[in-house]
Structures are given as C-alpha cells and as structure tokens.
Design a protein around this motif. Sequence first.
Motif, PDB file in Angstrom:
ATOM      1  N   ASP A  27       0.793  -1.223   0.000  1.00 41.20           N
ATOM      2  CA  ASP A  27       0.000   0.000   0.000  1.00 41.20           C
ATOM      3  C   ASP A  27       0.826   1.276   0.000  1.00 41.20           C
ATOM      4  OD1 ASP A  27      -2.514  -1.334   0.053  1.00 41.20           O
ATOM      5  OD2 ASP A  27      -2.186  -1.756   2.176  1.00 41.20           O
ATOM      6  N   GLY A  28       2.170   1.150   0.039  1.00 43.61           N
ATOM      7  CA  GLY A  28       2.961   2.364   0.069  1.00 43.61           C
ATOM      8  C   GLY A  28       4.446   2.096   0.109  1.00 43.61           C
ATOM      9  N   PRO A  48      11.515   2.592  -9.946  1.00 46.22           N
ATOM     10  CA  PRO A  48      11.935   1.398 -10.687  1.00 46.22           C
ATOM     11  C   PRO A  48      11.795   0.171  -9.789  1.00 46.22           C
ATOM     12  CG  PRO A  48      13.841   2.681 -10.009  1.00 46.22           C
ATOM     13  CD  PRO A  48      12.619   3.444  -9.576  1.00 46.22           C
ATOM     14  N   LEU A  49      11.182  -0.875 -10.315  1.00 50.11           N
ATOM     15  CA  LEU A  49      10.972  -2.091  -9.527  1.00 50.11           C
ATOM     16  C   LEU A  49      11.570  -3.290 -10.235  1.00 50.11           C
ATOM     17  CD1 LEU A  49       7.204  -1.720  -8.535  1.00 50.11           C
ATOM     18  CD2 LEU A  49       9.185  -1.359  -7.070  1.00 50.11           C
ATOM     19  N   PRO A  50      12.140  -4.227  -9.457  1.00 59.03           N
ATOM     20  CA  PRO A  50      12.542  -5.486 -10.088  1.00 59.03           C
ATOM     21  C   PRO A  50      11.292  -6.199 -10.597  1.00 59.03           C
ATOM     22  CG  PRO A  50      12.776  -5.595  -7.690  1.00 59.03           C
ATOM     23  CD  PRO A  50      12.370  -4.197  -8.035  1.00 59.03           C
ATOM     24  N   SER A  78      -3.395   0.758 -10.383  1.00 55.07           N
ATOM     25  CA  SER A  78      -4.275  -0.046 -11.225  1.00 55.07           C
ATOM     26  C   SER A  78      -4.143  -1.505 -10.784  1.00 55.07           C
ATOM     27  CB  SER A  78      -3.874   0.093 -12.700  1.00 55.07           C
ATOM     28  OG  SER A  78      -2.601  -0.507 -12.907  1.00 55.07           O
ATOM     29  N   ASP A  79      -5.011  -2.362 -11.299  1.00 60.81           N
ATOM     30  CA  ASP A  79      -4.932  -3.784 -10.938  1.00 60.81           C
ATOM     31  C   ASP A  79      -3.584  -4.377 -11.344  1.00 60.81           C
ATOM     32  OD1 ASP A  79      -7.440  -3.749  -9.799  1.00 60.81           O
ATOM     33  OD2 ASP A  79      -8.453  -4.533 -11.582  1.00 60.81           O
ATOM     34  N   HIS A  86       2.651  -6.470  -5.500  1.00 65.45           N
ATOM     35  CA  HIS A  86       2.455  -7.675  -4.695  1.00 65.45           C
ATOM     36  C   HIS A  86       3.554  -8.704  -4.980  1.00 65.45           C
ATOM     37  CE1 HIS A  86       0.321 -10.785  -2.467  1.00 65.45           C
ATOM     38  NE2 HIS A  86       0.511 -11.581  -3.507  1.00 65.45           N
ATOM     39  N   ARG A  87       3.845  -8.931  -6.267  1.00 65.68           N
ATOM     40  CA  ARG A  87       4.875  -9.916  -6.637  1.00 65.68           C
ATOM     41  C   ARG A  87       6.260  -9.462  -6.176  1.00 65.68           C
ATOM     42  NH1 ARG A  87       5.255 -10.815 -12.270  1.00 65.68           N
ATOM     43  NH2 ARG A  87       4.035  -8.952 -12.654  1.00 65.68           N
TER      44      ARG A  87
END
Length: 96
Positions: A27-28, A48-50, A78-79, A86-87
């Motif tokens: 959530d943050g 930037p995310l893995p 967004s979904d 989450h992943r």
Amino acid sequence: DARLQVRMFQAGEFRTCWGRSTELGQDGIGATLTGDLETGEIVSLEIPLPLSPYPLKVRAIVRYRQGLRYGFEFLTLSDSQRDIVHRVCEVLATKS
C-alpha cells in the motif's frame, strides 16, 4: 534499495526531487528524500521495480515525515500495478 523520483506542485510550479527507498509495501513506500514535503501533500512517484521493465508511476499522499524520511500511501494503483507490487513484495520477502 531503489532510487525514486518525486514530483510535486509547490509555490505555483512543478518541482522534482530524488530519494532512496529500502521499504516497500503493498500500500505504500518509505523513502529518504532531498526535497521538503508536508504531511497530506499529494505527489507523483516514479519507482523502478525489479520484475517490471518500466518504472511504477503512481500518485501518493505523504502520510508521515520524520526529518528526511517520508512515508507515502499509494492512491491510484491499477490492478496490474497492484499485482506487480504484490509480486515484488513476495520476492523481496524471500530474500530477507
């Protein structure tokens, strides 16, 4: 450890600052920033995310501030963005 960009509208103009984060939740995100934000301020984050070929771009609200440390709550995931976050959280949790 991720470098992130924060965009905000202050004093009648758009401004940008940079930060680093070592805390990500579904959530943050928590970050140390070079800028000066107020609790309750709405900003745009680029993170930037893995596992993602593109940075996460999301609106967020400043929920807390302690010196240069800030806590942001995501406002507009967004979904598909929520699924990516989450992943990433699951992968990072297994590396702890």
